[in-house]
Design a protein around this motif. Structure first.
Motif, PDB file in Angstrom:
ATOM      1  N   HIS A  81       0.642  -1.187   0.056  1.00  0.00           N
ATOM      2  CA  HIS A  81       0.128  -0.055  -0.079  1.00  0.00           C
ATOM      3  C   HIS A  81       0.849   1.154  -0.028  1.00  0.00           C
ATOM      4  O   HIS A  81       0.686   2.111  -0.758  1.00  0.00           O
ATOM      5  CB  HIS A  81      -0.860  -0.072   1.208  1.00  0.00           C
ATOM      6  CG  HIS A  81      -2.054  -0.867   1.180  1.00  0.00           C
ATOM      7  ND1 HIS A  81      -2.894  -1.003   0.291  1.00  0.00           N
ATOM      8  CD2 HIS A  81      -2.390  -2.035   1.902  1.00  0.00           C
ATOM      9  CE1 HIS A  81      -3.901  -1.840   0.270  1.00  0.00           C
ATOM     10  NE2 HIS A  81      -3.544  -2.410   1.525  1.00  0.00           N
ATOM     11  N   GLN A  84       2.402   1.836  -3.420  1.00  0.00           N
ATOM     12  CA  GLN A  84       1.582   2.413  -4.341  1.00  0.00           C
ATOM     13  C   GLN A  84       1.062   3.915  -4.018  1.00  0.00           C
ATOM     14  O   GLN A  84       1.034   4.553  -5.186  1.00  0.00           O
ATOM     15  CB  GLN A  84       0.135   1.492  -4.511  1.00  0.00           C
ATOM     16  CG  GLN A  84       0.340   0.223  -4.988  1.00  0.00           C
ATOM     17  CD  GLN A  84      -1.019  -0.422  -5.215  1.00  0.00           C
ATOM     18  OE1 GLN A  84      -1.813  -0.446  -4.305  1.00  0.00           O
ATOM     19  NE2 GLN A  84      -1.309  -0.848  -6.638  1.00  0.00           N
ATOM     20  N   ARG A  92      -5.693   5.903  -7.067  1.00  0.00           N
ATOM     21  CA  ARG A  92      -6.642   5.175  -6.322  1.00  0.00           C
ATOM     22  C   ARG A  92      -8.077   5.165  -6.747  1.00  0.00           C
ATOM     23  O   ARG A  92      -8.520   6.277  -6.995  1.00  0.00           O
ATOM     24  CB  ARG A  92      -6.510   5.412  -4.854  1.00  0.00           C
ATOM     25  CG  ARG A  92      -7.443   4.486  -4.090  1.00  0.00           C
ATOM     26  CD  ARG A  92      -7.025   4.494  -2.493  1.00  0.00           C
ATOM     27  NE  ARG A  92      -8.033   3.764  -1.851  1.00  0.00           N
ATOM     28  CZ  ARG A  92      -9.295   3.600  -1.701  1.00  0.00           C
ATOM     29  NH1 ARG A  92     -10.051   4.547  -1.915  1.00  0.00           N
ATOM     30  NH2 ARG A  92      -9.547   2.647  -0.755  1.00  0.00           N
ATOM     31  N   VAL A  93      -8.924   4.161  -6.985  1.00  0.00           N
ATOM     32  CA  VAL A  93     -10.014   3.875  -7.599  1.00  0.00           C
ATOM     33  C   VAL A  93     -10.958   3.801  -6.309  1.00  0.00           C
ATOM     34  O   VAL A  93     -10.361   2.965  -5.355  1.00  0.00           O
ATOM     35  CB  VAL A  93     -10.417   2.850  -8.551  1.00  0.00           C
ATOM     36  CG1 VAL A  93     -11.697   2.583  -9.069  1.00  0.00           C
ATOM     37  CG2 VAL A  93      -9.522   3.091  -9.647  1.00  0.00           C
ATOM     38  N   VAL A  96     -11.911   0.611  -4.125  1.00  0.00           N
ATOM     39  CA  VAL A  96     -10.815  -0.697  -4.706  1.00  0.00           C
ATOM     40  C   VAL A  96      -9.600  -0.368  -3.738  1.00  0.00           C
ATOM     41  O   VAL A  96      -8.583   0.513  -4.261  1.00  0.00           O
ATOM     42  CB  VAL A  96     -10.748  -0.601  -6.135  1.00  0.00           C
ATOM     43  CG1 VAL A  96      -9.275  -1.568  -6.617  1.00  0.00           C
ATOM     44  CG2 VAL A  96     -11.770  -0.590  -6.972  1.00  0.00           C
ATOM     45  N   HIS A  98      -7.430  -3.244  -3.359  1.00  0.00           N
ATOM     46  CA  HIS A  98      -6.300  -4.210  -3.931  1.00  0.00           C
ATOM     47  C   HIS A  98      -6.681  -4.729  -5.368  1.00  0.00           C
ATOM     48  O   HIS A  98      -7.309  -5.626  -5.658  1.00  0.00           O
ATOM     49  CB  HIS A  98      -6.443  -5.598  -3.043  1.00  0.00           C
ATOM     50  CG  HIS A  98      -6.446  -5.294  -1.716  1.00  0.00           C
ATOM     51  ND1 HIS A  98      -7.347  -5.420  -0.896  1.00  0.00           N
ATOM     52  CD2 HIS A  98      -5.253  -4.984  -0.794  1.00  0.00           C
ATOM     53  CE1 HIS A  98      -7.053  -5.009   0.509  1.00  0.00           C
ATOM     54  NE2 HIS A  98      -5.721  -4.793   0.458  1.00  0.00           N
ATOM     55  N   ASN A  99      -6.069  -3.630  -6.234  1.00  0.00           N
ATOM     56  CA  ASN A  99      -6.120  -3.729  -7.639  1.00  0.00           C
ATOM     57  C   ASN A  99      -5.201  -4.620  -8.117  1.00  0.00           C
ATOM     58  O   ASN A  99      -4.351  -5.469  -7.379  1.00  0.00           O
ATOM     59  CB  ASN A  99      -5.911  -2.610  -8.217  1.00  0.00           C
ATOM     60  CG  ASN A  99      -4.642  -1.806  -8.022  1.00  0.00           C
ATOM     61  OD1 ASN A  99      -3.701  -2.636  -7.781  1.00  0.00           O
ATOM     62  ND2 ASN A  99      -4.370  -0.494  -8.364  1.00  0.00           N
ATOM     63  N   LYS A 100      -5.222  -5.018  -9.611  1.00  0.00           N
ATOM     64  CA  LYS A 100      -4.329  -6.131  -9.918  1.00  0.00           C
ATOM     65  C   LYS A 100      -2.919  -5.880  -9.685  1.00  0.00           C
ATOM     66  O   LYS A 100      -2.032  -6.598  -9.396  1.00  0.00           O
ATOM     67  CB  LYS A 100      -4.473  -6.283 -11.416  1.00  0.00           C
ATOM     68  CG  LYS A 100      -3.744  -7.445 -12.033  1.00  0.00           C
ATOM     69  CD  LYS A 100      -4.136  -7.539 -13.531  1.00  0.00           C
ATOM     70  CE  LYS A 100      -3.393  -8.555 -14.272  1.00  0.00           C
ATOM     71  NZ  LYS A 100      -3.551 -10.084 -13.597  1.00  0.00           N
ATOM     72  N   GLU A 101      -2.471  -4.469  -9.919  1.00  0.00           N
ATOM     73  CA  GLU A 101      -1.130  -4.136  -9.643  1.00  0.00           C
ATOM     74  C   GLU A 101      -0.684  -4.576  -7.988  1.00  0.00           C
ATOM     75  O   GLU A 101       0.294  -4.935  -7.933  1.00  0.00           O
ATOM     76  CB  GLU A 101      -0.879  -2.545  -9.924  1.00  0.00           C
ATOM     77  CG  GLU A 101       0.419  -2.162  -9.530  1.00  0.00           C
ATOM     78  CD  GLU A 101       0.804  -0.644  -9.470  1.00  0.00           C
ATOM     79  OE1 GLU A 101       1.668  -0.256  -9.980  1.00  0.00           O
ATOM     80  OE2 GLU A 101      -0.221   0.049  -9.149  1.00  0.00           O
ATOM     81  N   CYS A 103      -1.865  -6.670  -6.090  1.00  0.00           N
ATOM     82  CA  CYS A 103      -1.815  -8.298  -6.104  1.00  0.00           C
ATOM     83  C   CYS A 103      -0.363  -8.696  -6.650  1.00  0.00           C
ATOM     84  O   CYS A 103       0.219  -9.596  -6.094  1.00  0.00           O
ATOM     85  CB  CYS A 103      -2.706  -8.968  -6.635  1.00  0.00           C
ATOM     86  SG  CYS A 103      -4.408  -8.646  -5.946  1.00  0.00           S
TER      87      CYS A 103
END
Length: 122
Positions: A81, A84, A92-93, A96, A98-101, A103
């Protein structure tokens, strides 16, 4: 059955977490705070003040911390976190976390932790 062994103190845990982070080549761009217990959280990263908080005991008034590997995985989760949120191109959406990036970064760091033998097994 997991046998929990107490660390001598929070300072020892603090140093080990940061030492293992350094082995991964990840810069520390947060304030690490170790707190005793939370009823609902294992860890939290606050991008407003860059505090990364880990809750180290599973029960109130416990003398045994979570097993190190569990604390470490939570620590890495919160570090992702921070990575990012400290990336100027990160957007940040709303809703959301935990986006694909996220993970992908988490999975890569956990795999690297196994490769470096910070984590056992894998």
């Amino acid at each position: 059955m997991v046998i929990r062994i107490p660390f001598n103190d929070k300072q020892e845990l603090y140093k080990k977490l940061l030492s293992d982070l350094k082995k991964l080549g990840i810069p520390k761009n947060f304030n690490l705070i170790l707190k005793d217990y939370s009823k609902r959280l294992l860890g939290r990263y606050n991008p407003n003040n860059k505090n990364l908080t880990l809750y180290i005991y599973p029960y109130k008034k416990d003398i045994y911390m979570y097993p190190y590997e569990e604390l470490y995985k939570t620590f890495i989760h919160e570090v992702v976190h921070s990575i990012q949120h400290n990336n100027p191109s990160f957007i940040r959406v709303k809703g959301v976390m935990h986006n694909k990036e996220f993970c992908n970064i988490y999975d890569d760091l956990i795999q690297k932790s196994y490769d470096l033998r910070i984590l056992k097994g894998g």
